[in-house]
Write a protein that holds these residues in place. Structure first.
Motif, mmCIF file in Angstrom:
data_model
loop_
_atom_site.group_PDB
_atom_site.id
_atom_site.type_symbol
_atom_site.label_atom_id
_atom_site.label_comp_id
_atom_site.label_asym_id
_atom_site.label_seq_id
_atom_site.Cartn_x
_atom_site.Cartn_y
_atom_site.Cartn_z
ATOM 1 N N GLY A 1 0.776 -1.330 0.048
ATOM 2 C CA GLY A 1 0.190 -0.096 -0.116
ATOM 3 C C GLY A 1 0.771 1.291 -0.045
ATOM 4 N N TYR B 1 -2.223 -5.778 -5.016
ATOM 5 C CA TYR B 1 -2.845 -5.112 -3.834
ATOM 6 C C TYR B 1 -4.335 -5.350 -3.766
ATOM 7 N N ASN C 1 -8.740 -6.342 0.756
ATOM 8 C CA ASN C 1 -8.649 -4.771 0.671
ATOM 9 C C ASN C 1 -9.865 -4.730 -0.407
ATOM 10 N N LYS D 1 -11.010 -0.985 -1.239
ATOM 11 C CA LYS D 1 -9.588 -0.561 -1.640
ATOM 12 C C LYS D 1 -8.978 -1.288 -2.554
#
Length: 583
Positions: free
Chosen positions: A304, A319, A324, A329
């Motif tokens: 991140g 990611y 997440n 995210k």
């Protein structure tokens, strides 16, 4: 790292002088009787050497893929990987000089294949061709690859039934400006007309999340050096957002409408360098960029610490974990208004690599049967790279539902969505990732359609997968991108994609003078590109640019550019031809 395309002169001399007489062109297959079908069972187990210029693993293929090959062909694969062994050219040349590169060979087409054929190191597989029904489904690519040869010496990779004007990549293109969408959303989804409009937005995103969960400082952009070639590799990437790809020191647009020198005053390459220079002046560029490699940078993305990515297979892959994305995210494509993202069309005549049977192969008929299987639906699902979304073996990772549509099994969900899973003993044991095919070569494109299901060999293109992976992140992105379900869906429906027809152009080998000049030139281009990216102001940037142009021109840049421009135009001519004939 790939092997060089040129065989050492000593090895070539031995081969072409006939000192390897036991490997004359055609080998033992010339005496073999033609077979119309392969045996259903192979009684004796054999181990074959697979010389694989692409493999990143060396040793015996085990796990679920090895188990499949053993059960189907009573065959074990010993992978010889020059990428892993070290001294790749030495290993290659030693085996060539000995007259036995391998039982199964995965190498480059063009000059390298031609030299192997001339030296008698690969077999004429014509006697087995009638039985190779799966390969024969891609007859156009097979014929083109062996054109001018008196036999069938190699089999193409990355084949497809798709038209060459269709994208080859699946749900995501190879390139694109991807940003941390959650932070972009936090700013109110600001409008982005051009690449440069990203900079103030990235600045605000960095301010919104100044530190990563690990406590380290975040940076909008993090660069790396170890992939630099003819140019600074991260400076090439933004040019692809506008339809360009590299050909030596030339940037060529996918539709053939423009060709630029890297050193054009107002060209796309200097535009990208200026983008980084301005970003660095704004405090957006990771100061460790000048010393780190890709792996270090990728780890920062995963943690991140980075907010921008040039590729879906970087930002999203590193990611966008389940945790997440469920939290809203992750990386998604930024809606830059003037995008024309470069896309590789499905290669009409196959990819750069080929498969061939060695002239001294043990049981060449069985190897031919194995090769043919790699082009079957079962082979396409099982052999192709997991990173490209290959669904794996039916019955293990996926199966058809009551409506006959493909969907992941519980095991498949764990293997793909969680990153790995333990394989049942009856499928070979071990973990799914470690047991995957070590060949590292795509036979049939995962985006191609399986006639039995009507869907792609890649699970990422299945509606069931799209439903399964809906998250707060994907739903928010879709809601602000006109309801698009995937990146490719958004780009195609909004005419923001530029497909380069898949003509499978092979770049000619440089003449010795050009190769020498290129090596000198690329060193100073890379040096100055990094200096320009970190120039303190506009004046220093302009001064460095002028120095680079002057030094390059003094070293004979125009001679190399002339070659690259001719290659780029020939590549486009082939693209135009294949689009007209097959598109």
């Amino acid at each position: 790292m790939k092997l060089r395309k040129k065989i050492a002169l000593a090895a070539v001399a031995l081969v072409t002088a006939g000192l390897l007489s036991s490997c004359s062109p055609g080998g033992s297959a010339q005496q073999a009787s033609s077979v119309s079908s392969f045996p259903k069972k192979w009684d004796k187990e054999i181990t074959i050497d697979v010389f694989d210029g692409l493999a990143n693993y060396m040793g015996m293929q085990d796990g679920w893929f090895g188990d499949m090959v053993k059960k189907k062909f009573n065959l074990k694969l010993n992978i010889i990987a020059p990428n892993v062994a070290g001294g790749g050219d030495t290993l290659y040349n030693t085996r060539v000089s000995a007259g036995n590169l391998g039982d199964l060979i995965i190498t480059d087409k063009g000059q390298k294949l031609d030299e192997l054929v001339k030296g008698g190191l690969v077999l004429d597989s014509t006697p087995y061709s009638q039985a190779m029904s799966h390969v024969n489904a891609f007859k156009t690519a097979l014929t083109e690859l062996n054109q001018g040869k008196k036999g069938i010496y190699a089999f193409p990779t990355s084949v497809s039934s798709l038209k060459p004007t269709q994208p080859s990549e699946g749900i995501d293109p190879t390139f694109g400006p991807f940003v941390r969408w959650d932070l972009y959303a936090k700013l109110g989804y600001p409008k982005l007309n051009t690449l440069e409009d990203l900079l103030p937005v990235l600045k605000k995103m960095q301010e919104a999340e100044p530190t990563a969960p690990n406590g380290k400082k975040t940076y909008a952009i993090s660069l790396f050096k170890d992939w630099d070639g003819n140019m600074m590799v991260t400076a090439k990437q933004p040019t692809t957002f506008y339809g360009y790809d590299e050909m030596g020191f030339t940037l060529a647009k996918a539709d053939g409408s423009d060709y630029q020198s890297l050193l054009d005053d107002k060209g796309q390459y200097f535009r990208a360098l200026k983008f980084y220079q301005e970003a660095n002046a704004m405090g957006l560029v990771d100061p460790e960029s000048t010393t780190q490699n890709f792996d270090t940078m990728q780890a920062k993305v995963k943690n991140g610490q980075v907010l921008f990515s040039w590729w879906p297979w970087l930002g999203q892959a590193a990611y966008n974990t389940d945790a997440n994305t469920q939290a809203g995210k992750g990386f998604e494509l930024a809606p830059v208004k003037d995008l024309k993202v470069f896309s590789y069309g499905a290669p009409a005549y196959g990819g750069t690599q080929v498969l061939a049977i060695g002239s001294k192969a043990k049981d060449p008929e069985r190897i031919a049967a194995f090769i043919d299987w790699l082009y079957s639906a079962e082979g396409a699902y099982s052999n192709n790279s997991q990173t490209m979304g290959a669904a794996g073996p039916q019955g293990l990772t996926w199966d058809k539902n009551s409506s006959g549509k493909p969907e992941l099994t519980d095991f498949g969900k764990k293997a793909f969505l969680s990153g790995d899973a333990d394989v049942p003993a009856e499928w070979g044991g071990g973990t799914y990732v470690k047991g995957a095919s070590a060949l590292n070569v795509t036979t049939v494109l995962p985006v191609d359609i399986d006639p039995a299901t009507g869907y792609s060999y890649s699970y990422k293109g299945w509606p069931s997968y799209q439903d399964l992976t809906k998250t707060p992140l994907s739903e928010d992105w879709s809601a602000h991108m006109g309801g698009a379900v995937t990146t490719m869906d958004y780009l195609t429906s909004n005419k923001k994609l530029m497909v380069a027809p898949g003509a499978s152009f092979t770049t000619p080998t440089d003449a010795s003078e050009i190769q020498t000049l290129r090596n000198q030139l690329k060193a100073i281009i890379i040096q100055y590109s990094w200096q320009m990216s970190f120039a303190k102001d506009d004046a220093e940037f302009a001064s460095l640019k002028k120095e680079l142009q002057d030094k390059a021109n003094g070293l004979g840049y125009d001679k190399v550019l002339k070659v690259d421009l001719a290659n780029a135009k020939e590549q486009n001519a082939q693209r135009v031809k294949v689009a007209k004939e097959l598109g």
